[in-house]
Design an enzyme around this catalytic site. Structure first.
Site, PDB file in Angstrom:
ATOM      1  N   LYS A 233     -10.596 -11.380 -19.022  1.00  0.00           N
ATOM      2  CA  LYS A 233      -9.430 -12.339 -19.106  1.00  0.00           C
ATOM      3  C   LYS A 233      -8.407 -12.297 -20.475  1.00  0.00           C
ATOM      4  O   LYS A 233      -7.161 -12.386 -20.251  1.00  0.00           O
ATOM      5  CB  LYS A 233      -9.951 -13.794 -19.203  1.00  0.00           C
ATOM      6  CG  LYS A 233     -10.653 -13.966 -17.791  1.00  0.00           C
ATOM      7  CD  LYS A 233     -10.583 -15.922 -17.602  1.00  0.00           C
ATOM      8  CE  LYS A 233     -11.955 -16.056 -18.460  1.00  0.00           C
ATOM      9  NZ  LYS A 233     -13.251 -16.311 -17.534  1.00  0.00           N
TER      10      LYS A 233
ATOM     11  N   LYS B 162      -1.915  27.747 -15.835  1.00  0.00           N
ATOM     12  CA  LYS B 162      -0.575  27.041 -15.957  1.00  0.00           C
ATOM     13  C   LYS B 162      -0.055  27.906 -14.583  1.00  0.00           C
ATOM     14  O   LYS B 162      -0.172  29.064 -14.385  1.00  0.00           O
ATOM     15  CB  LYS B 162       0.244  27.449 -16.985  1.00  0.00           C
ATOM     16  CG  LYS B 162      -0.076  26.569 -18.176  1.00  0.00           C
ATOM     17  CD  LYS B 162       0.325  25.059 -17.990  1.00  0.00           C
ATOM     18  CE  LYS B 162      -0.428  24.095 -18.882  1.00  0.00           C
ATOM     19  NZ  LYS B 162      -0.183  22.820 -18.823  1.00  0.00           N
TER      20      LYS B 162
ATOM     21  N   ASP C  19      -5.590  23.224 -14.972  1.00  0.00           N
ATOM     22  CA  ASP C  19      -4.713  22.217 -15.430  1.00  0.00           C
ATOM     23  C   ASP C  19      -5.068  20.821 -14.899  1.00  0.00           C
ATOM     24  O   ASP C  19      -5.722  20.926 -13.616  1.00  0.00           O
ATOM     25  CB  ASP C  19      -3.119  22.434 -14.817  1.00  0.00           C
ATOM     26  CG  ASP C  19      -2.006  22.102 -15.479  1.00  0.00           C
ATOM     27  OD1 ASP C  19      -2.323  21.161 -16.472  1.00  0.00           O
ATOM     28  OD2 ASP C  19      -0.957  22.335 -15.532  1.00  0.00           O
ATOM     29  N   GLU C  20      -4.832  19.615 -15.415  1.00  0.00           N
ATOM     30  CA  GLU C  20      -5.716  18.289 -15.112  1.00  0.00           C
ATOM     31  C   GLU C  20      -4.839  17.996 -13.641  1.00  0.00           C
ATOM     32  O   GLU C  20      -5.260  17.182 -12.844  1.00  0.00           O
ATOM     33  CB  GLU C  20      -5.372  17.291 -15.861  1.00  0.00           C
ATOM     34  CG  GLU C  20      -4.139  16.699 -16.319  1.00  0.00           C
ATOM     35  CD  GLU C  20      -3.190  17.491 -17.121  1.00  0.00           C
ATOM     36  OE1 GLU C  20      -3.835  18.610 -17.453  1.00  0.00           O
ATOM     37  OE2 GLU C  20      -2.404  17.101 -17.323  1.00  0.00           O
TER      38      GLU C  20
ATOM     39  N   HIS D  48     -10.812  14.652 -19.843  1.00  0.00           N
ATOM     40  CA  HIS D  48      -9.238  14.622 -20.091  1.00  0.00           C
ATOM     41  C   HIS D  48      -8.746  13.277 -20.135  1.00  0.00           C
ATOM     42  O   HIS D  48      -9.047  12.435 -19.385  1.00  0.00           O
ATOM     43  CB  HIS D  48      -8.432  15.264 -18.930  1.00  0.00           C
ATOM     44  CG  HIS D  48      -7.163  15.941 -19.299  1.00  0.00           C
ATOM     45  ND1 HIS D  48      -6.159  14.709 -19.202  1.00  0.00           N
ATOM     46  CD2 HIS D  48      -6.984  16.938 -19.221  1.00  0.00           C
ATOM     47  CE1 HIS D  48      -5.021  15.798 -19.671  1.00  0.00           C
ATOM     48  NE2 HIS D  48      -5.354  16.897 -19.647  1.00  0.00           N
TER      49      HIS D  48
ATOM     50  N   GLY E  43       1.581  20.939 -25.903  1.00  0.00           N
ATOM     51  CA  GLY E  43       2.732  21.789 -26.627  1.00  0.00           C
ATOM     52  C   GLY E  43       2.112  22.340 -28.052  1.00  0.00           C
ATOM     53  O   GLY E  43       2.925  22.717 -28.839  1.00  0.00           O
TER      54      GLY E  43
ATOM     55  N   GLY F 209      -1.820  25.998 -23.285  1.00  0.00           N
ATOM     56  CA  GLY F 209      -1.382  26.416 -21.965  1.00  0.00           C
ATOM     57  C   GLY F 209      -0.021  27.319 -22.439  1.00  0.00           C
ATOM     58  O   GLY F 209      -0.083  28.339 -22.392  1.00  0.00           O
TER      59      GLY F 209
HETATM   60  C1  1AE Z   1      -2.538  15.803 -23.480  1.00  0.00           C
HETATM   61  C2  1AE Z   1      -2.508  16.838 -21.981  1.00  0.00           C
HETATM   62  C3  1AE Z   1      -2.196  18.234 -22.413  1.00  0.00           C
HETATM   63  C4  1AE Z   1      -2.865  19.021 -21.269  1.00  0.00           C
HETATM   64  O1  1AE Z   1      -3.724  18.800 -20.585  1.00  0.00           O
HETATM   65  C5  1AE Z   1      -2.150  20.349 -20.939  1.00  0.00           C
HETATM   66  O2  1AE Z   1      -2.135  20.921 -19.634  1.00  0.00           O
HETATM   67  C6  1AE Z   1      -1.173  20.914 -21.990  1.00  0.00           C
HETATM   68  O3  1AE Z   1      -0.521  21.983 -21.606  1.00  0.00           O
HETATM   69  P1  1AE Z   1       0.390  22.604 -22.704  1.00  0.00           P
HETATM   70  O4  1AE Z   1      -0.416  23.107 -23.708  1.00  0.00           O
HETATM   71  O5  1AE Z   1       1.297  21.588 -23.533  1.00  0.00           O
HETATM   72  O6  1AE Z   1       1.209  23.680 -22.042  1.00  0.00           O
END
Ligand code: 1AE
Length: 397
Positions: A84, A133, A161-162, A250, A322, A344
């Site tokens: 609540k 990716k 990738d999630e 994740h 990033g 990635g």
């Molecule tokens: C916080 C999520 C970061 C993630 O899962 C992801 O795929 C990042 O990819 P890059 O490293 O930013 O390309």
């Protein structure tokens, strides 16, 4: 026996009274008067205000909830301590302290940092993890080619990738068997083990069957979007001995639960402490420096909760989003060297391709653990030099 919840309440001159009302309201209280006799019977269930600390804009309030009020599972616990209260603006749940008895109900990570390192046989440096990716809309030959390149570049782990779910071009089980073949071949050739966390997705009722089948087919890790399903779903996966795989938790979606101005959970609780308690071996969350970022204080607090001594295995922090090689020294300074460097775009966007992208990270990691600057290391590593030219160096302070 019970739980002490720590909150930040919007500051109020009569906070003690308000805290008492909430302690009552979240346990035995009702908006109508309960007859005296019933009140007596309910006494053992009443929430107890432990402390009220006045602060600037927010007061820190601790309330104890007796375990007679709830069953020993997170859905019941969350509903009790924050159900609540979550509708009141500006009320944050920042920590939960469990009595020893309750703590024993949680499994913690099956492998943790130690077990993962043992599986990979890498003890002396941060691990490097890559993210597939651009697989969406591509078939298994693309997936295989990416994996081959990443292995050649020297990664330790890789995850889907999630946002890659069940699909016809790269079906879940096929991804597992394809990756297994490539990873086994890589091991035979190099002696290096690599973990691939396949994205366990679909309806909640399918998860266990899928994960068990994945394990039978030779999957060696799972990726799980834990906050889309709930922490209890992760706990059930961890507790299923027919699965028995490392789990990368994740943090996607946790921003609505934890990242809100003045409300919700603290990141350190949700993505740190609780993700570890329910069994995440790795907890992936936004770093403070990349393109999807959380505050440095939040990221460091998550890390602290993942590795503090509490009797459970430690969970790897995976500060992400990033990330490029120029960030590695900062990552190590902030998170220590028992972490997973995860990228990635920072691998695939390398000007000379993903093999060099992964190599640049490995060079940055090797230099950083020896306290060698990246400028210096770039003199002997072409891949690192090119990465630094492309993205520069990061010093977040
Ligand atoms: C916080 C999520 C970061 C993630 O899962 C992801 O795929 C990042 O990819 P890059 O490293 O930013 O390309």
């Amino acid at each position: 026996m019970g739980i002490t919840a720590t909150y930040l309440f919007p500051t109020h001159p009569e906070q003690e009274k308000i805290a008492e009302q909430h302690a009552l309201g979240l346990t035995i209280g009702s908006w109508t008067d309960i007859p005296h006799l019933e009140q007596q019977q309910l006494k053992q269930h009443k929430g107890e205000v432990i402390s009220v600390e006045k602060g600037e804009g927010k007061d820190k309030v601790k309330i104890f909830y007796p375990s007679a009020n709830f069953s020993a599972d997170l859905p019941a616990i969350f509903t009790t301590v924050y159900g609540k209260l979550s509708f009141f603006e500006g009320y944050e749940l920042i920590d939960l302290d469990f009595s020893e008895q309750l703590l024993k109900q949680f499994p913690g990570p099956r492998f943790g940092t130690k077990g993962i390192r043992e599986q990979l046989n890498v003890m002396d440096r941060p691990l490097l993890k890559a993210i597939f990716k651009g697989v969406m809309g591509r078939d298994l030959s693309f997936f295989s080619a990416q994996l081959e390149e990443l292995l050649a570049g020297g990664i330790d782990l890789i995850k889907d990738d999630e946002i890659l779910f069940e699909n016809e071009l790269t079906p879940f089980y096929k991804r597992i068997t394809t990756a297994k073949e490539i990873i086994d071949r890589h091991y035979d050739k190099t002696g290096s083990r690599v973990l691939y966390a396949v994205n366990l997705s679909g309806r909640t009722h399918q998860l266990h069957e899928k994960a068990e089948r994945a394990a039978e087919l030779g999957a060696n890790a799972l990726l799980f979007n834990v906050h889309a399903y709930g922490l209890d779903a992760l706990q059930t996966l961890r507790e299923n001995h027919n699965i028995g795989l490392p789990i990368v938790a994740h943090s996607a979606l946790s921003g609505v639960l934890a990242g809100q101005e003045g409300g919700g959970f603290a990141y350190s609780l949700l993505v740190g402490k609780l993700t570890r308690l329910v069994g995440g071996d790795l907890s992936l969350f936004p770093s403070p420096y990349g393109n999807v970022a959380i505050s440095r204080a939040d990221a460091l607090a998550i890390n602290a909760a993942l590795v503090e001594e509490n009797g459970f295995e430690k969970t790897f922090a995976v500060p992400s989003a990033g990330i490029h090689p120029g960030m590695v020294p900062q990552l190590l300074e902030d998170f220590g060297d028992n972490l997973v460097v995860n990228a990635g775009g920072g691998i695939f966007g390398h000007p000379d391709g993903p093999i060099q992208g992964a190599q640049a990270f490995r060079a940055a990691i090797d230099a950083s653990i020896k306290n060698i600057s990246l400028e210096e290391a770039a003199k002997t590593s072409k891949s690192l030099q090119r990465a630094v030219e492309q993205w520069g160096l990061v010093d977040s302070k």
